[in-house]
Design a protein around this motif. Structure first.
Motif, PDB file in Angstrom:
ATOM      1  N   GLN A  26       0.909  -1.211   0.005  1.00 11.09           N
ATOM      2  CA  GLN A  26       0.105   0.050  -0.135  1.00 11.09           C
ATOM      3  C   GLN A  26       0.933   1.334  -0.004  1.00 11.09           C
ATOM      4  N   GLY A  27       0.251   2.343  -0.227  1.00  9.35           N
ATOM      5  CA  GLY A  27       1.042   3.637  -0.356  1.00  9.35           C
ATOM      6  C   GLY A  27       2.088   3.668  -1.381  1.00  9.35           C
ATOM      7  N   PRO A  28       2.775   5.004  -1.174  1.00  4.36           N
ATOM      8  CA  PRO A  28       3.727   5.379  -2.448  1.00  4.36           C
ATOM      9  C   PRO A  28       4.853   4.263  -2.393  1.00  4.36           C
ATOM     10  N   VAL A  29       5.252   3.800  -1.193  1.00  6.29           N
ATOM     11  CA  VAL A  29       6.436   3.080  -1.069  1.00  6.29           C
ATOM     12  C   VAL A  29       6.279   1.587  -1.967  1.00  6.29           C
ATOM     13  N   GLY A  30       5.085   0.950  -2.020  1.00  7.30           N
ATOM     14  CA  GLY A  30       4.801  -0.030  -2.481  1.00  7.30           C
ATOM     15  C   GLY A  30       4.384   0.040  -4.165  1.00  7.30           C
ATOM     16  N   ALA A  31       4.378   1.250  -4.573  1.00  2.00           N
ATOM     17  CA  ALA A  31       3.732   1.337  -5.835  1.00  2.00           C
ATOM     18  C   ALA A  31       4.300   0.445  -6.863  1.00  2.00           C
ATOM     19  N   ALA A  32       5.510   0.315  -7.057  1.00  2.07           N
ATOM     20  CA  ALA A  32       6.132  -0.532  -7.958  1.00  2.07           C
ATOM     21  C   ALA A  32       5.612  -2.224  -7.895  1.00  2.07           C
ATOM     22  N   ARG A  33       5.719  -2.610  -6.804  1.00  2.00           N
ATOM     23  CA  ARG A  33       5.058  -3.792  -6.493  1.00  2.00           C
ATOM     24  C   ARG A  33       3.710  -4.205  -6.606  1.00  2.00           C
ATOM     25  N   ARG A  34       2.949  -3.035  -6.406  1.00  4.30           N
ATOM     26  CA  ARG A  34       1.629  -3.011  -6.456  1.00  4.30           C
ATOM     27  C   ARG A  34       1.192  -3.110  -7.974  1.00  4.30           C
ATOM     28  N   ARG A  35       1.839  -2.599  -8.883  1.00  5.18           N
ATOM     29  CA  ARG A  35       1.750  -2.709 -10.436  1.00  5.18           C
ATOM     30  C   ARG A  35       1.932  -3.981 -10.629  1.00  5.18           C
ATOM     31  N   THR A  36       3.060  -4.667 -10.071  1.00  4.80           N
ATOM     32  CA  THR A  36       3.305  -6.201 -10.426  1.00  4.80           C
ATOM     33  C   THR A  36       2.243  -6.991  -9.929  1.00  4.80           C
ATOM     34  N   VAL A  37       1.416  -6.720  -8.788  1.00  2.59           N
ATOM     35  CA  VAL A  37       0.551  -7.263  -8.289  1.00  2.59           C
ATOM     36  C   VAL A  37      -0.877  -7.352  -9.054  1.00  2.59           C
ATOM     37  N   ASP A  38      -1.088  -6.230  -9.520  1.00  2.00           N
ATOM     38  CA  ASP A  38      -1.863  -5.887 -10.500  1.00  2.00           C
ATOM     39  C   ASP A  38      -1.852  -6.419 -11.912  1.00  2.00           C
ATOM     40  N   GLN A  39      -0.611  -6.479 -12.293  1.00  2.00           N
ATOM     41  CA  GLN A  39      -0.352  -7.300 -13.557  1.00  2.00           C
ATOM     42  C   GLN A  39      -0.494  -8.835 -13.376  1.00  2.00           C
ATOM     43  N   ALA A  40      -0.364  -9.322 -12.213  1.00  2.96           N
ATOM     44  CA  ALA A  40      -0.438 -10.664 -12.050  1.00  2.96           C
ATOM     45  C   ALA A  40      -1.926 -10.897 -11.989  1.00  2.96           C
ATOM     46  N   VAL A  41      -2.711 -10.188 -11.534  1.00  2.35           N
ATOM     47  CA  VAL A  41      -4.043 -10.381 -11.394  1.00  2.35           C
ATOM     48  C   VAL A  41      -4.795 -10.230 -12.602  1.00  2.35           C
ATOM     49  N   ARG A  42      -4.546  -9.443 -13.495  1.00  2.00           N
ATOM     50  CA  ARG A  42      -4.926  -9.301 -14.913  1.00  2.00           C
ATOM     51  C   ARG A  42      -4.612 -10.396 -15.747  1.00  2.00           C
ATOM     52  N   ALA A  43      -3.321 -11.073 -15.462  1.00  2.00           N
ATOM     53  CA  ALA A  43      -2.482 -12.021 -16.208  1.00  2.00           C
ATOM     54  C   ALA A  43      -3.596 -13.403 -15.813  1.00  2.00           C
ATOM     55  N   ALA A  44      -3.912 -13.672 -14.641  1.00  2.00           N
ATOM     56  CA  ALA A  44      -4.737 -14.595 -14.213  1.00  2.00           C
ATOM     57  C   ALA A  44      -5.922 -14.725 -14.703  1.00  2.00           C
ATOM     58  N   ARG A  45      -6.603 -13.323 -14.708  1.00  2.00           N
ATOM     59  CA  ARG A  45      -8.060 -13.250 -15.061  1.00  2.00           C
ATOM     60  C   ARG A  45      -8.111 -13.699 -16.680  1.00  2.00           C
ATOM     61  N   THR A  46      -7.254 -13.420 -17.526  1.00  2.00           N
ATOM     62  CA  THR A  46      -7.264 -13.542 -18.837  1.00  2.00           C
ATOM     63  C   THR A  46      -6.630 -14.906 -19.207  1.00  2.00           C
ATOM     64  N   GLY A  47      -5.945 -15.550 -18.234  1.00  2.00           N
ATOM     65  CA  GLY A  47      -5.619 -17.079 -18.367  1.00  2.00           C
ATOM     66  C   GLY A  47      -4.248 -17.037 -18.843  1.00  2.00           C
ATOM     67  N   GLU A  48      -3.546 -15.920 -18.832  1.00  2.00           N
ATOM     68  CA  GLU A  48      -2.058 -16.063 -19.141  1.00  2.00           C
ATOM     69  C   GLU A  48      -1.301 -16.453 -17.738  1.00  2.00           C
ATOM     70  N   PRO A  49       0.239 -16.766 -18.055  1.00  2.00           N
ATOM     71  CA  PRO A  49       0.917 -17.373 -17.263  1.00  2.00           C
ATOM     72  C   PRO A  49       1.058 -16.259 -16.112  1.00  2.00           C
ATOM     73  N   VAL A  50       1.185 -16.763 -14.846  1.00  2.00           N
ATOM     74  CA  VAL A  50       1.537 -15.787 -13.639  1.00  2.00           C
ATOM     75  C   VAL A  50       3.051 -16.088 -13.159  1.00  2.00           C
TER      76      VAL A  50
END
Length: 128
Positions: A26-50
C-alpha cells in the motif's frame, strides 16, 4: 515453461497471497510492487501465465537462477498446530471458476474463503 499442474498451483498461490500482497504494498513505497500485483491479477483473469509475476514478487524462485530453481523446503509461514476446536463439515472450498488448484478448509470461526483473483467466494465441494 510450466506444466498445467504447476500453473494451477501458481494461480492458487497468487489467489491465497493476494490479500497479504495488497496490504504489504500500500501507499507510495509499494507502488512498483503494487503494479506487479495488478499485472499478475490481470494475467490470471485472462488465462495468461503468472509465473514471472510471482518470481518478481518473491513468491517463487527464478527458474533461470540455479540457486533458486529448487525449493529448499523452508517456509516463512508458521508451523500448523493441531487443534481440538470445532470440527468442519467434510469437504473443501475450491476455485469458483475451476482454473486453479486452490483448496481451502473453512473453520467454523472463519469467514468464507474468497478468490482474490476473480473477487468471488470459493465454491464448497462436499466430500462424497
Amino acid at each position: 515453461m510450466s506444466s498445467p499442474v504447476e500453473r494451477d498451483e501458481q494461480l492458487a498461490l497468487l489467489c491465497s497471497q493476494l490479500p497479504l500482497l495488497r496490504r504489504l504494498h500500500q501507499g507510495p513505497v509499494g507502488a512498483a510492487r503494487r503494479r506487479t500485483v495488478d499485472q499478475a491479477v490481470r494475467a490470471a483473469r485472462t488465462g495468461e501465465p503468472v509465473e514471472a509475476h510471482l518470481v518478481a514478487l518473491g513468491l517463487l524462485g527464478d527458474r533461470t537462477d540455479p540457486v533458486h530453481s529448487e525449493p529448499d523446503g523452508r517456509s516463512s509461514l508458521p508451523t500448523p498446530v493441531a487443534d481440538d476446536g470445532p470440527h468442519t463439515v467434510p469437504g473443501t472450498h475450491v476455485c469458483p471458476r475451476g482454473v486453479c488448484a486452490r483448496r481451502e478448509q473453512r473453520r467454523p470461526d472463519r469467514e468464507l474463503p474468497v478468490c482474490e483473483v476473480f473477487d468471488v467466494a470459493l465454491r464448497f465441494d462436499a466430500e462424497s
